[in-house]
Design an enzyme around this catalytic site. Sequence first.
Site, PDB file in Angstrom:
ATOM      1  N   PHE A 110       0.830  -1.218   0.000  1.00 56.02           N
ATOM      2  CA  PHE A 110       0.000   0.000   0.000  1.00 56.02           C
ATOM      3  C   PHE A 110       0.862   1.266   0.000  1.00 56.02           C
ATOM      4  CE2 PHE A 110      -4.269  -1.590   1.291  1.00 56.02           C
ATOM      5  CZ  PHE A 110      -3.954  -2.860   1.748  1.00 56.02           C
TER       6      PHE A 110
ATOM      7  N   THR B 296      -4.239   2.010  -8.659  1.00 51.64           N
ATOM      8  CA  THR B 296      -5.298   3.014  -8.777  1.00 51.64           C
ATOM      9  C   THR B 296      -5.873   3.061 -10.192  1.00 51.64           C
ATOM     10  OG1 THR B 296      -5.637   5.420  -8.791  1.00 51.64           O
ATOM     11  CG2 THR B 296      -3.398   4.678  -9.124  1.00 51.64           C
ATOM     12  N   ASP B 297      -7.121   3.480 -10.293  1.00 49.41           N
ATOM     13  CA  ASP B 297      -7.727   3.663 -11.617  1.00 49.41           C
ATOM     14  C   ASP B 297      -7.050   4.802 -12.392  1.00 49.41           C
ATOM     15  OD1 ASP B 297      -8.727   5.804 -10.130  1.00 49.41           O
ATOM     16  OD2 ASP B 297     -10.841   5.402 -10.570  1.00 49.41           O
ATOM     17  N   GLU B 298      -6.304   5.651 -11.668  1.00 51.67           N
ATOM     18  CA  GLU B 298      -5.679   6.799 -12.350  1.00 51.67           C
ATOM     19  C   GLU B 298      -4.644   6.374 -13.381  1.00 51.67           C
ATOM     20  OE1 GLU B 298      -4.610  10.197 -10.094  1.00 51.67           O
ATOM     21  OE2 GLU B 298      -6.355  10.056  -8.803  1.00 51.67           O
TER      22      GLU B 298
ATOM     23  N   TYR C 127       1.959  11.569 -10.198  1.00 57.33           N
ATOM     24  CA  TYR C 127       1.491  10.500  -9.300  1.00 57.33           C
ATOM     25  C   TYR C 127       1.052   9.281 -10.098  1.00 57.33           C
ATOM     26  CZ  TYR C 127      -1.902   7.743  -6.672  1.00 57.33           C
ATOM     27  OH  TYR C 127      -2.604   6.691  -6.129  1.00 57.33           O
TER      28      TYR C 127
ATOM     29  N   LYS D  85       2.583   5.417 -10.403  1.00 60.17           N
ATOM     30  CA  LYS D  85       1.808   4.200 -10.086  1.00 60.17           C
ATOM     31  C   LYS D  85       1.765   3.266 -11.304  1.00 60.17           C
ATOM     32  CE  LYS D  85      -0.204   3.363  -6.763  1.00 60.17           C
ATOM     33  NZ  LYS D  85       0.230   2.649  -5.526  1.00 60.17           N
TER      34      LYS D  85
HETATM   35  P1  NAD Z   1      -1.755   7.601   2.279  1.00 58.50           P
HETATM   36  O1  NAD Z   1      -0.978   8.730   1.689  1.00 58.50           O
HETATM   37  O2  NAD Z   1      -2.866   7.901   3.204  1.00 58.50           O
HETATM   38  O3  NAD Z   1      -0.767   6.604   3.055  1.00 58.50           O
HETATM   39  C1  NAD Z   1       0.467   6.212   2.536  1.00 58.50           C
HETATM   40  C2  NAD Z   1       1.259   5.513   3.648  1.00 58.50           C
HETATM   41  O4  NAD Z   1       2.500   5.075   3.108  1.00 58.50           O
HETATM   42  C3  NAD Z   1       1.587   6.412   4.848  1.00 58.50           C
HETATM   43  O5  NAD Z   1       1.352   5.728   6.066  1.00 58.50           O
HETATM   44  C4  NAD Z   1       3.070   6.708   4.677  1.00 58.50           C
HETATM   45  O6  NAD Z   1       3.743   6.945   5.909  1.00 58.50           O
HETATM   46  C5  NAD Z   1       3.543   5.422   4.003  1.00 58.50           C
HETATM   47  N1  NAD Z   1       4.780   5.597   3.248  1.00 58.50           N
HETATM   48  C6  NAD Z   1       5.068   6.565   2.340  1.00 58.50           C
HETATM   49  N2  NAD Z   1       6.316   6.386   1.860  1.00 58.50           N
HETATM   50  C7  NAD Z   1       6.818   5.271   2.445  1.00 58.50           C
HETATM   51  C8  NAD Z   1       8.050   4.573   2.340  1.00 58.50           C
HETATM   52  N3  NAD Z   1       9.036   5.000   1.535  1.00 58.50           N
HETATM   53  N4  NAD Z   1       8.214   3.456   3.086  1.00 58.50           N
HETATM   54  C9  NAD Z   1       7.248   3.021   3.924  1.00 58.50           C
HETATM   55  N5  NAD Z   1       6.047   3.669   4.067  1.00 58.50           N
HETATM   56  C10 NAD Z   1       5.850   4.767   3.339  1.00 58.50           C
HETATM   57  O7  NAD Z   1      -2.249   6.765   1.028  1.00 58.50           O
HETATM   58  P2  NAD Z   1      -3.632   5.981   0.830  1.00 58.50           P
HETATM   59  O8  NAD Z   1      -4.656   6.923   0.336  1.00 58.50           O
HETATM   60  O9  NAD Z   1      -3.903   5.177   2.031  1.00 58.50           O
HETATM   61  O10 NAD Z   1      -3.234   5.030  -0.398  1.00 58.50           O
HETATM   62  C11 NAD Z   1      -2.678   3.743  -0.155  1.00 58.50           C
HETATM   63  C12 NAD Z   1      -2.429   3.066  -1.494  1.00 58.50           C
HETATM   64  O11 NAD Z   1      -3.645   2.935  -2.194  1.00 58.50           O
HETATM   65  C13 NAD Z   1      -1.484   3.851  -2.410  1.00 58.50           C
HETATM   66  O12 NAD Z   1      -0.654   2.943  -3.067  1.00 58.50           O
HETATM   67  C14 NAD Z   1      -2.425   4.540  -3.388  1.00 58.50           C
HETATM   68  O13 NAD Z   1      -1.793   4.751  -4.616  1.00 58.50           O
HETATM   69  C15 NAD Z   1      -3.525   3.512  -3.494  1.00 58.50           C
HETATM   70  N6  NAD Z   1      -4.871   4.027  -3.832  1.00 58.50           N
HETATM   71  C16 NAD Z   1      -5.414   5.058  -3.121  1.00 58.50           C
HETATM   72  C17 NAD Z   1      -6.723   5.474  -3.407  1.00 58.50           C
HETATM   73  C18 NAD Z   1      -7.388   6.579  -2.634  1.00 58.50           C
HETATM   74  O14 NAD Z   1      -8.490   6.985  -2.979  1.00 58.50           O
HETATM   75  N7  NAD Z   1      -6.791   7.097  -1.561  1.00 58.50           N
HETATM   76  C19 NAD Z   1      -7.444   4.829  -4.424  1.00 58.50           C
HETATM   77  C20 NAD Z   1      -6.839   3.794  -5.145  1.00 58.50           C
HETATM   78  C21 NAD Z   1      -5.557   3.390  -4.818  1.00 58.50           C
HETATM   79  O1  DAU Z   2      -8.867   7.506  -8.240  1.00 62.57           O
HETATM   80  C1  DAU Z   2      -8.039   7.041  -7.220  1.00 62.57           C
HETATM   81  C2  DAU Z   2      -7.197   8.170  -6.686  1.00 62.57           C
HETATM   82  O2  DAU Z   2      -8.062   9.003  -5.931  1.00 62.57           O
HETATM   83  C3  DAU Z   2      -6.030   7.687  -5.840  1.00 62.57           C
HETATM   84  O3  DAU Z   2      -5.161   6.931  -6.623  1.00 62.57           O
HETATM   85  C4  DAU Z   2      -5.296   8.876  -5.203  1.00 62.57           C
HETATM   86  O4  DAU Z   2      -4.287   8.397  -4.316  1.00 62.57           O
HETATM   87  C5  DAU Z   2      -6.297   9.683  -4.417  1.00 62.57           C
HETATM   88  O5  DAU Z   2      -5.666  10.828  -3.851  1.00 62.57           O
HETATM   89  C6  DAU Z   2      -7.456  10.115  -5.313  1.00 62.57           C
HETATM   90  O6  DAU Z   2      -6.978  11.045  -6.322  1.00 62.57           O
HETATM   91  P1  DAU Z   2      -7.855  12.313  -6.763  1.00 62.57           P
HETATM   92  O7  DAU Z   2      -6.970  13.317  -7.359  1.00 62.57           O
HETATM   93  O8  DAU Z   2      -9.052  11.892  -7.537  1.00 62.57           O
HETATM   94  O9  DAU Z   2      -8.379  12.764  -5.303  1.00 62.57           O
HETATM   95  P2  DAU Z   2      -8.513  14.207  -4.611  1.00 62.57           P
HETATM   96  O10 DAU Z   2      -9.266  13.998  -3.337  1.00 62.57           O
HETATM   97  O11 DAU Z   2      -7.221  14.931  -4.546  1.00 62.57           O
HETATM   98  O12 DAU Z   2      -9.454  14.986  -5.627  1.00 62.57           O
HETATM   99  C7  DAU Z   2     -10.729  14.502  -5.969  1.00 62.57           C
HETATM  100  C8  DAU Z   2     -11.328  15.465  -6.977  1.00 62.57           C
HETATM  101  O13 DAU Z   2     -11.613  16.708  -6.325  1.00 62.57           O
HETATM  102  C9  DAU Z   2     -10.396  15.806  -8.117  1.00 62.57           C
HETATM  103  O14 DAU Z   2     -11.175  15.967  -9.311  1.00 62.57           O
HETATM  104  C10 DAU Z   2      -9.776  17.139  -7.725  1.00 62.57           C
HETATM  105  C11 DAU Z   2     -10.887  17.788  -6.926  1.00 62.57           C
HETATM  106  N1  DAU Z   2     -10.469  18.667  -5.823  1.00 62.57           N
HETATM  107  C12 DAU Z   2      -9.560  18.176  -4.923  1.00 62.57           C
HETATM  108  C13 DAU Z   2      -9.153  18.950  -3.866  1.00 62.57           C
HETATM  109  C14 DAU Z   2      -8.132  18.428  -2.879  1.00 62.57           C
HETATM  110  C15 DAU Z   2     -11.010  19.926  -5.677  1.00 62.57           C
HETATM  111  O15 DAU Z   2     -11.863  20.359  -6.491  1.00 62.57           O
HETATM  112  N2  DAU Z   2     -10.623  20.681  -4.632  1.00 62.57           N
HETATM  113  C16 DAU Z   2      -9.692  20.261  -3.717  1.00 62.57           C
HETATM  114  O16 DAU Z   2      -9.349  21.014  -2.770  1.00 62.57           O
END
Ligand code: NAD
Ligand code: DAU
Length: 358
Positions: A88, A136-138, A161, A165
């Site tokens: 993760f 991620t879907d991104e 980003y 990924k």
């Molecule tokens: P997050 O930023 O909340 O957490 C990331 C964690 O990784 C943190 O605890 C951080 O301390 C740790 N980390 C960062 N660099 C590190 C390193 N070098 N060694 C060890 N630990 C390290 O991220 P998240 O939102 O929980 O996302 C987790 C995973 O899921 C990521 O791979 C992200 O790409 C993927 N993902 C996130 C979303 C989303 O909506 N948040 C959606 C799809 C996939």
């Molecule tokens: O789709 C999965 C991804 O979703 C993950 O891989 C990423 O780790 C996660 O951060 C997230 O990426 P997004 O860029 O979609 O999420 P974010 O919450 O940053 O933004 C969601 C949408 O809202 C995006 O279209 C940008 C917009 N946004 C975001 C912020 C922070 C705003 O309009 N205002 C804001 O302040």
Amino acid sequence: MPGKFQPTSILVTGGAGFIGSNFINHFLPANPGCRVVNLDLLTYAGNLKNLTAVEKKTDYRFVHGDVCDGELVRRILDEERIDAVLHFAAESHVDRSITGPEIFVRTNVLGTQILLEASREHAGKVRNFRYLQVSTDEVYGSLGAEGYFTEETPLAPNSPYSASKAGADLLVRAYFETFGLPTLNTRCSNNYGPYHFPEKLIPLMIHNIMEEKPLPVYGDGLNVRDWLHVKDHSAAIETVLKGGKPGEIFNIGGNNEWRNIDIVNLVCDLMDDRLKRTPGTSRKLIRFVKDRPGHDRRYAIDASKLKRELGWEPSYTFERGIAETIDWYLSHQEWVAEVVSGAYRQYYREQYAEVGEQ
Ligand code: NAD
Ligand code: DAU
């Protein structure tokens, strides 16, 4: 399910982050007898307070360290007899990748390669082994008004980003094809739920509404995201880990598309209700601001393969999930305050600078 994989000792990287901590909180109680080792560097996004429910369990161990530290990773794999790595850990915020891409390449690409290499050396030492890459879907880029990302959609990442990924996903593929490492790759849409860092859209809006601060909406607010509750994501990862055929990719999504402005309006209205403010109060805080460069217009996931092959479906309706999320933030204001002020980071820095690994 034929040939179900039952891990006995798993390494979760990034388990102090948003999704990693939700996953551990889900997985540990549901899998008694399976050890969970959490390797996390505790960057700004890592917070051990997300794990207070499990930290004292004998089957849980936290290791403070970097996924790029191959020696440390190898030592953990050996001494804990790890039979599954769930990766993760990442730099996860698109906006940060625009202002500082380098750390994204180091953590997300190099970190993945180091874990894959250590896993390849280790896999033969245990009876059965899996490496699961949380992606991620991104990586698929951006959709127009119609259509969905399937597992066959070509990779076309647009931000540093998502490019990092996608690079990691390609390394996962290469380690399966070249070395036969039993890999799995999940690609999920936007998560929401507890312990979400308030730099991301939903928790940022909740926090700013609490504080009566402006709500920045990028561009015209019409970008679309497909939202899934983090607990459904956790369950999907467990399903793929146990049932997925090595070498496969699985999309994960909630079939729950929202335009950003609609979701912000919804959060405003629910917060007005909870905070007993006059309806319409929070919407007045919305400010349309400069767009994110390279801002993907629409994400929408086709998760039918996961349903068809492994029987996973989301359990949360968005109505329930968003209401519970707002209530969680309102009842965890101390957590939010510590995260926003950075107080929790200072505490862990002091603690772990001294003791290193725990
Ligand atoms: P997050 O930023 O909340 O957490 C990331 C964690 O990784 C943190 O605890 C951080 O301390 C740790 N980390 C960062 N660099 C590190 C390193 N070098 N060694 C060890 N630990 C390290 O991220 P998240 O939102 O929980 O996302 C987790 C995973 O899921 C990521 O791979 C992200 O790409 C993927 N993902 C996130 C979303 C989303 O909506 N948040 C959606 C799809 C996939
Ligand atoms: O789709 C999965 C991804 O979703 C993950 O891989 C990423 O780790 C996660 O951060 C997230 O990426 P997004 O860029 O979609 O999420 P974010 O919450 O940053 O933004 C969601 C949408 O809202 C995006 O279209 C940008 C917009 N946004 C975001 C912020 C922070 C705003 O309009 N205002 C804001 O302040």
